[in-house]
Design a protein around this motif. Structure first.
Motif, PDB file in Angstrom:
ATOM      1  N   TRP A 126       0.878  -1.217  -0.036  1.00  0.00           N
ATOM      2  CA  TRP A 126       0.047  -0.206  -0.195  1.00  0.00           C
ATOM      3  C   TRP A 126       1.540   1.420  -0.248  1.00  0.00           C
ATOM      4  O   TRP A 126       0.451   2.664  -0.234  1.00  0.00           O
ATOM      5  N   LEU A 127       1.963   1.018   0.359  1.00  0.00           N
ATOM      6  CA  LEU A 127       2.806   1.978  -0.181  1.00  0.00           C
ATOM      7  C   LEU A 127       3.397   3.348  -0.813  1.00  0.00           C
ATOM      8  O   LEU A 127       2.950   4.438  -0.723  1.00  0.00           O
ATOM      9  N   PRO A 128       3.102   2.662  -2.193  1.00  0.00           N
ATOM     10  CA  PRO A 128       3.173   3.273  -3.241  1.00  0.00           C
ATOM     11  C   PRO A 128       1.828   4.177  -3.327  1.00  0.00           C
ATOM     12  O   PRO A 128       1.632   5.742  -3.342  1.00  0.00           O
ATOM     13  N   LEU A 129       0.440   3.559  -3.267  1.00  0.00           N
ATOM     14  CA  LEU A 129      -0.855   4.289  -3.305  1.00  0.00           C
ATOM     15  C   LEU A 129      -0.754   5.040  -2.506  1.00  0.00           C
ATOM     16  O   LEU A 129      -1.485   6.497  -2.412  1.00  0.00           O
ATOM     17  N   PHE A 130      -0.512   5.322  -1.174  1.00  0.00           N
ATOM     18  CA  PHE A 130      -0.722   5.975  -0.222  1.00  0.00           C
ATOM     19  C   PHE A 130       0.290   7.153  -0.287  1.00  0.00           C
ATOM     20  O   PHE A 130       0.090   8.305   0.348  1.00  0.00           O
ATOM     21  N   ALA A 131       1.151   6.901  -0.646  1.00  0.00           N
ATOM     22  CA  ALA A 131       2.542   8.161  -0.396  1.00  0.00           C
ATOM     23  C   ALA A 131       2.374   9.272  -2.445  1.00  0.00           C
ATOM     24  O   ALA A 131       1.849  10.637  -1.748  1.00  0.00           O
ATOM     25  N   LEU A 132       1.653   8.327  -3.039  1.00  0.00           N
ATOM     26  CA  LEU A 132       0.657   9.240  -4.063  1.00  0.00           C
ATOM     27  C   LEU A 132       0.347  10.266  -3.776  1.00  0.00           C
ATOM     28  O   LEU A 132      -0.264  10.858  -4.329  1.00  0.00           O
ATOM     29  N   SER A 133      -0.767   9.300  -2.666  1.00  0.00           N
ATOM     30  CA  SER A 133      -1.951   9.833  -2.476  1.00  0.00           C
ATOM     31  C   SER A 133      -1.993  11.070  -1.778  1.00  0.00           C
ATOM     32  O   SER A 133      -2.720  12.302  -1.615  1.00  0.00           O
ATOM     33  N   GLY A 134      -0.674  11.139  -0.959  1.00  0.00           N
ATOM     34  CA  GLY A 134      -0.428  12.126   0.340  1.00  0.00           C
ATOM     35  C   GLY A 134       0.337  13.063  -1.056  1.00  0.00           C
ATOM     36  O   GLY A 134      -0.483  14.825  -0.103  1.00  0.00           O
ATOM     37  N   ALA A 135       1.231  12.708  -1.245  1.00  0.00           N
ATOM     38  CA  ALA A 135       1.792  13.944  -2.411  1.00  0.00           C
ATOM     39  C   ALA A 135       0.853  14.611  -3.443  1.00  0.00           C
ATOM     40  O   ALA A 135       1.219  15.822  -2.947  1.00  0.00           O
ATOM     41  N   LEU A 136      -0.263  13.905  -4.067  1.00  0.00           N
ATOM     42  CA  LEU A 136      -1.081  14.865  -4.571  1.00  0.00           C
ATOM     43  C   LEU A 136      -2.218  15.657  -3.986  1.00  0.00           C
ATOM     44  O   LEU A 136      -2.515  17.276  -4.256  1.00  0.00           O
ATOM     45  N   LEU A 137      -2.381  15.460  -2.299  1.00  0.00           N
ATOM     46  CA  LEU A 137      -3.017  15.861  -1.449  1.00  0.00           C
ATOM     47  C   LEU A 137      -3.053  17.201  -1.347  1.00  0.00           C
ATOM     48  O   LEU A 137      -2.841  18.506  -0.877  1.00  0.00           O
ATOM     49  N   SER A 138      -1.157  17.926  -0.774  1.00  0.00           N
ATOM     50  CA  SER A 138      -0.425  18.115  -0.636  1.00  0.00           C
ATOM     51  C   SER A 138      -0.396  18.773  -1.259  1.00  0.00           C
ATOM     52  O   SER A 138      -0.299  20.686  -1.430  1.00  0.00           O
ATOM     53  N   VAL A 139      -0.578  18.550  -2.881  1.00  0.00           N
ATOM     54  CA  VAL A 139       0.123  19.814  -3.895  1.00  0.00           C
ATOM     55  C   VAL A 139      -1.330  20.602  -4.870  1.00  0.00           C
ATOM     56  O   VAL A 139      -1.610  21.323  -4.547  1.00  0.00           O
TER      57      VAL A 139
END
Length: 338
Positions: A126-139
């Motif tokens: 789940w790491l990539p999905l959560f990390a990408l979601s967090g990155a895009l959310l912050s952007v």
């Protein structure tokens, strides 16, 4: 390589600094594989790689090279390349030499997403999905805060990124304190670590780097135009806001992949494009690919220092990059003031 590449660009890519950089990358990789508790010569390293590629049965030092050290070097190179290309792209978009994935809060968002996976005890898949979601959310939060009359002034965007990144880091710290049973794992992640690298992680990170980095390379000519200023770029028919958004998303993809498999590693995205710009110039068609090689080499070298300087103990690689990059950041800050 595109047929449209110019003669000057070809010459830039095969210049003496480029040859020296490629030689440095090769030497650094061989040193990183060869040095450790069991010294392994370059000849043994090359033999082990040949055995690994051919599928032959591995034994002795072949196992150490192929299953332990080489995937660590490969993962470090990919992570460094991803962070350096992202940093170069952010500096182009914001026309700010201090911009990097951390300034926009992208790394902090990816770090929060990955920390959630660890804190909740979910599988690392789940790491990539959560990390990408967090990155895009912050952007997108930073974009929403910074947007002014349908435009995204670079100064407002950077300030919004800093604020969003700080808030997300506070959430990460809260999770760290709440996850006492996994506190060492989360703490190591927040400092950056390549100790758990393996070929599966290399294979999973590769698509992030290829897709995100590929998009940024395709946009490198437009990034050159953007350096002329928003008004000039618009007058030349460049959709500035859409370009800025696309670059941010592609750079976030690279950063999220890197954070997912190596934790939060600072300053590679800030330092590398600066050093490359001094030797190869500011043409982003050259700067981005050269930054990828230089960033990968820098992180492999940093990881080599991290696991040999305090041997038998091992430092998180993020500590080394911070010690190297922190003074450089202060130098840039001081130079901007003067």
């Amino acid at each position: 390589m595109s047929a449209a590449i110019t003669v000057s660009r070809r010459l830039a890519l095969i210049s003496l600094p480029t040859l020296l950089l490629l030689a440095a990358a090769l030497v650094t990789a061989l040193l990183a594989v060869g040095l450790g508790s069991v010294p392994i010569s370059p000849a043994e390293t090359l033999q082990a790689i040949r055995h690994g590629l051919s599928g032959a049965e591995l034994s002795g030092n072949d196992v150490i090279v192929w299953q332990l050290r080489l995937p660590r070097v490969a993962l470090g190179f990919l992570v460094g390349a991803a962070l350096a290309v992202s940093g170069g792209a952010f500096q182009a978009v914001f026309r700010n030499p201090l911009a990097d994935p951390y300034l926009m809060g992208v790394a902090s968002g990816a770090g929060l997403g990955a920390t959630l996976v660890i804190a909740l005890g979910l599988t690392t898949l789940w790491l990539p999905l959560f990390a990408l979601s967090g990155a895009l959310l912050s952007v997108f939060i930073a974009l929403a805060i910074a947007r002014e009359g349908g435009r995204l002034p670079p100064a407002r965007l950077i300030l919004a990124g800093v604020v969003v990144g700080s808030i997300l880091t506070a959430f990460t710290t809260y999770l760290l304190l709440q996850s006492e049973d996994r506190i060492r794992q989360v703490f190591a992640f927040t400092l950056g670590n390549l100790a758990f690298a393996g070929w599966p992680q290399v294979g999973r990170l590769l698509p992030y780097v290829l897709i995100g980095g590929g998009v940024l390379l395709l946009l490198s000519k437009a990034l050159n135009t953007l350096q002329l200023g928003d008004l000039t770029a618009r007058s030349l028919g460049l959709p500035v806001e859409r370009l800025r958004l696309l670059v941010i998303i592609a750079a976030s993809l690279c950063t999220a992949g890197a954070v997912s498999y190596a934790g939060i590693i600072g300053f590679v995205g800030l330092v590398t494009p600066h050093l490359v710009r001094r030797l190869w110039g500011a043409d982003y068609r050259v700067l981005l690919p050269v930054s990828a090689v230089a960033g990968g080499t820098l992180l492999v070298l940093s990881d080599l220092l991290a696991r040999t300087l305090t041997r038998p103990a091992e430092l998180p690689v993020g500590v080394v990059t911070t010690l190297l990059g922190g003074p450089f950041f202060l130098y840039l800050l001081r130079r901007q003031k003067t």
